[in-house]
Motif scaffolding. Structure first.
Motif, PDB file in Angstrom:
ATOM      1  N   ASP A 151      24.190  33.633  58.496  1.00 16.18           N
ATOM      2  CA  ASP A 151      25.586  33.992  58.728  1.00 16.18           C
ATOM      3  C   ASP A 151      25.927  34.079  60.207  1.00 16.18           C
ATOM      4  N   ASP A 152      25.823  32.972  60.914  1.00 12.06           N
ATOM      5  CA  ASP A 152      26.139  32.998  62.339  1.00 12.06           C
ATOM      6  C   ASP A 152      27.632  33.018  62.625  1.00 12.06           C
ATOM      7  N   HIS A 153      28.437  32.458  61.754  1.00  9.00           N
ATOM      8  CA  HIS A 153      29.848  32.264  62.077  1.00  9.00           C
ATOM      9  C   HIS A 153      30.799  33.073  61.200  1.00  9.00           C
ATOM     10  N   GLN A 154      30.286  33.751  60.188  1.00  3.22           N
ATOM     11  CA  GLN A 154      31.155  34.490  59.285  1.00  3.22           C
ATOM     12  C   GLN A 154      30.595  35.889  59.075  1.00  3.22           C
ATOM     13  N   ILE A 155      31.444  36.762  58.580  1.00  5.18           N
ATOM     14  CA  ILE A 155      31.010  38.097  58.192  1.00  5.18           C
ATOM     15  C   ILE A 155      31.236  38.219  56.700  1.00  5.18           C
ATOM     16  N   ARG A 156      30.163  38.086  55.948  1.00  3.57           N
ATOM     17  CA  ARG A 156      30.237  38.215  54.488  1.00  3.57           C
ATOM     18  C   ARG A 156      29.204  39.253  54.067  1.00  3.57           C
ATOM     19  N   VAL A 157      29.620  40.238  53.300  1.00  8.49           N
ATOM     20  CA  VAL A 157      28.725  41.359  53.038  1.00  8.49           C
ATOM     21  C   VAL A 157      28.611  41.713  51.568  1.00  8.49           C
ATOM     22  N   THR A 158      29.414  41.123  50.688  1.00 10.64           N
ATOM     23  CA  THR A 158      29.433  41.550  49.297  1.00 10.64           C
ATOM     24  C   THR A 158      28.080  41.356  48.631  1.00 10.64           C
ATOM     25  N   PHE A 163      29.279  41.260  67.340  1.00 12.06           N
ATOM     26  CA  PHE A 163      29.150  41.377  65.893  1.00 12.06           C
ATOM     27  C   PHE A 163      29.589  42.763  65.429  1.00 12.06           C
ATOM     28  N   ASN A 164      29.164  43.791  66.138  1.00 12.76           N
ATOM     29  CA  ASN A 164      29.551  45.144  65.758  1.00 12.76           C
ATOM     30  C   ASN A 164      31.048  45.370  65.900  1.00 12.76           C
ATOM     31  N   ASP A 165      31.662  44.700  66.870  1.00 15.95           N
ATOM     32  CA  ASP A 165      33.109  44.859  67.080  1.00 15.95           C
ATOM     33  C   ASP A 165      33.917  44.324  65.909  1.00 15.95           C
ATOM     34  N   ILE A 166      33.409  43.275  65.253  1.00 21.83           N
ATOM     35  CA  ILE A 166      34.210  42.641  64.224  1.00 21.83           C
ATOM     36  C   ILE A 166      33.813  43.072  62.814  1.00 21.83           C
ATOM     37  N   LYS A 167      32.871  43.999  62.699  1.00 20.63           N
ATOM     38  CA  LYS A 167      32.543  44.523  61.379  1.00 20.63           C
ATOM     39  C   LYS A 167      33.702  45.389  60.890  1.00 20.63           C
ATOM     40  N   THR A 168      34.181  45.096  59.707  1.00 15.56           N
ATOM     41  CA  THR A 168      35.325  45.839  59.179  1.00 15.56           C
ATOM     42  C   THR A 168      35.040  46.450  57.812  1.00 15.56           C
ATOM     43  N   ASN A 169      33.977  46.057  57.182  1.00 18.90           N
ATOM     44  CA  ASN A 169      33.695  46.495  55.822  1.00 18.90           C
ATOM     45  C   ASN A 169      32.581  47.528  55.852  1.00 18.90           C
ATOM     46  N   LYS A 170      32.840  48.706  55.293  1.00 17.17           N
ATOM     47  CA  LYS A 170      31.822  49.762  55.304  1.00 17.17           C
ATOM     48  C   LYS A 170      30.561  49.338  54.558  1.00 17.17           C
ATOM     49  N   ASP A 171      30.714  48.384  53.608  1.00 18.63           N
ATOM     50  CA  ASP A 171      29.538  47.912  52.879  1.00 18.63           C
ATOM     51  C   ASP A 171      28.537  47.236  53.793  1.00 18.63           C
ATOM     52  N   ASP A 172      28.995  46.827  54.976  1.00 22.02           N
ATOM     53  CA  ASP A 172      28.096  46.151  55.901  1.00 22.02           C
ATOM     54  C   ASP A 172      26.986  47.076  56.384  1.00 22.02           C
ATOM     55  N   ASP A 173      27.212  48.371  56.297  1.00 20.53           N
ATOM     56  CA  ASP A 173      26.180  49.322  56.713  1.00 20.53           C
ATOM     57  C   ASP A 173      24.944  49.231  55.834  1.00 20.53           C
ATOM     58  N   ASN A 174      25.087  48.632  54.658  1.00 20.76           N
ATOM     59  CA  ASN A 174      23.959  48.489  53.742  1.00 20.76           C
ATOM     60  C   ASN A 174      23.183  47.191  53.961  1.00 20.76           C
ATOM     61  N   VAL A 175      23.644  46.367  54.896  1.00 18.72           N
ATOM     62  CA  VAL A 175      23.016  45.073  55.144  1.00 18.72           C
ATOM     63  C   VAL A 175      22.005  45.202  56.283  1.00 18.72           C
ATOM     64  N   GLU A 176      20.834  44.649  56.094  1.00 20.87           N
ATOM     65  CA  GLU A 176      19.859  44.564  57.180  1.00 20.87           C
ATOM     66  C   GLU A 176      20.191  43.346  58.014  1.00 20.87           C
ATOM     67  N   ASN A 177      20.645  43.564  59.252  1.00 22.07           N
ATOM     68  CA  ASN A 177      21.102  42.477  60.114  1.00 22.07           C
ATOM     69  C   ASN A 177      20.016  42.097  61.104  1.00 22.07           C
ATOM     70  N   LEU A 178      19.599  40.841  61.030  1.00 21.33           N
ATOM     71  CA  LEU A 178      18.608  40.303  61.959  1.00 21.33           C
ATOM     72  C   LEU A 178      19.357  39.427  62.953  1.00 21.33           C
ATOM     73  N   ILE A 179      19.699  40.018  64.091  1.00 17.00           N
ATOM     74  CA  ILE A 179      20.601  39.379  65.041  1.00 17.00           C
ATOM     75  C   ILE A 179      19.905  39.221  66.389  1.00 17.00           C
TER      76      ILE A 179
END
Length: 363
Positions: A142-149, A164-180
């Motif tokens: 997911d380099d170009h999109q923010i999809r978290v469902t 990436f942190n600036d554009i996070k808008t969905n609280k569900d994203d906190d449950n995603v392990e992000n390898l950035i």
């Protein structure tokens, strides 16, 4: 990728990949998925299977080309031009559930949050769709999109973490392990082995220039670069004309850009031995070529990373907004110039100190 190993490694497991590649979207999605899959292929207890679209003429699809084999019975060959809609999500979900998968890895920009939700539900619910029976996790490239469902992990090596942190808008994203970050970049084993073998050579003279923009070269950069190298004055371009030019372009791209015409002009002016078009190059040949050439013009994608890994001086071209960050990271890893168009390339290289072939130990 330690999260994939949290379960007992002695237990057999299946990992699914959902990815496409063709002359319109390029092969980058399949290439980086294959780099990850290659790690699992070496594990005796892991079975890797693929879901990918077929071709309109029943020729090998991108997965088959990279593996050099037909898709297996346990793979899922989807119809050519699949819409990535909810019907497909259900088909892929049933396939993953039937395969007793533990993970499904998705590298596809057409897949939406709605798709992911339906995929997850189909994979993990029983036939009555009313109770969770499985625990198949979703990892997304997911380099170009923010999809978290319902995503458990996101691999996004070319993202800028702060942005990436600036554009996070969905609280569900906190449950995603992000390898950035670039420490998570994927390199196909062929490149790693060639790099280990050749990158520390002493007094090795590189020679040759590569143009490789992949199947998604919609702006005709391949033809533009050949014309630039043929006609632009200056020391850098004079050196390129003394060396052989390798043009990596499919037959379809050749037809679309009328490359045969400019290739003939190049060979008529400089000699037939000064240019060669390759319609398909496997990973080992590509790695060997990049390790031997003195310069490359490549897209801001996986091939840019591979070029830097082979210590080949390069210009990384970004003609789509979402490639700009890729280019910056590639440059930070030791790449050469980043440009948006031919005019910028000419300006940079006309005023640069880039000379001819260099010794490997000086790169």
């Amino acid at each position: 990728m330690t999260s994939f190993n949290k379960n007992n490694t002695n237990i057999n497991t299946t990992i699914c990949f959902r990815v496409d590649g063709d002359s319109t979207i390029g092969l980058g999605h399949v290439v980086r998925s294959k780099a990850l899959a290659s790690v699992f292929d070496e594990m005796s207890n892991v079975n890797v299977i693929w879901a990918s679209c077929g071709t309109s003429d029943n020729s090998p699809n991108a997965v088959e080309k990279l593996y050099g084999r037909s898709m297996k019975d346990e793979d899922l060959k989807l119809p050519n031009g699949s819409a990535c809609d909810l019907n497909e999500a259900e088909e892929v979900g049933k396939w993953a559930r039937k395969s007793n998968a533990t993970w499904i890895v998705i590298d596809h920009y057409k897949i939406t949050d709605e798709y992911l939700n339906h995929l997850y539900t189909t994979m993990n619910n029983d036939n009555n769709n009313n109770s969770t029976m499985n625990n198949i996790k979703i990892m997304i490239m997911d380099d170009h999109q923010i999809r978290v469902t319902n995503v458990a992990m996101r691999l996004a090596p070319m993202q800028v973490f702060e942005k990436f942190n600036d554009i996070k808008t969905n609280k569900d994203d906190d449950n995603v392990e992000n390898l950035i970050g670039p420490q998570y970049l994927l390199l196909r084993p062929d490149f790693a082995s060639i790099a280990k073998k050749y990158n520390n050579r002493k007094n090795y003279i590189r020679s040759g220039t590569i143009i490789c923009f992949g199947g998604a070269d919609t702006l005709g950069m391949t033809k533009n670069c050949i014309e630039m190298l043929l006609n632009t004055p200056g020391a850098f371009f004079d050196q390129r004309r003394k060396e052989k030019l390798y043009v990596l372009a499919s037959d379809k791209m050749c037809d679309m850009q009328n490359l045969n015409e400019i290739i003939k002009q190049y060979s008529d002016k400089l000699g037939v031995d000064k240019i060669e078009r390759k319609s398909w190059v496997d990973a080992n040949d590509m790695a060997t070529l990049l390790s031997s050439c003195s310069y490359a013009f490549v897209s801001s994608s996986g091939v840019g990373v591979e070029t830097v890994a082979m210590k080949c001086p390069c210009t990384v071209v970004c003609w789509i907004d979402n490639q700009i960050n890729h280019g910056k990271i590639i440059k930070g890893l030791g790449g050469g110039y980043v440009a948006n168009n031919i005019e910028e390339i000419i300006t940079q290289l006309s005023s640069s100190n880039v000379d001819g072939a260099k010794n490997d130990n000086n790169n």
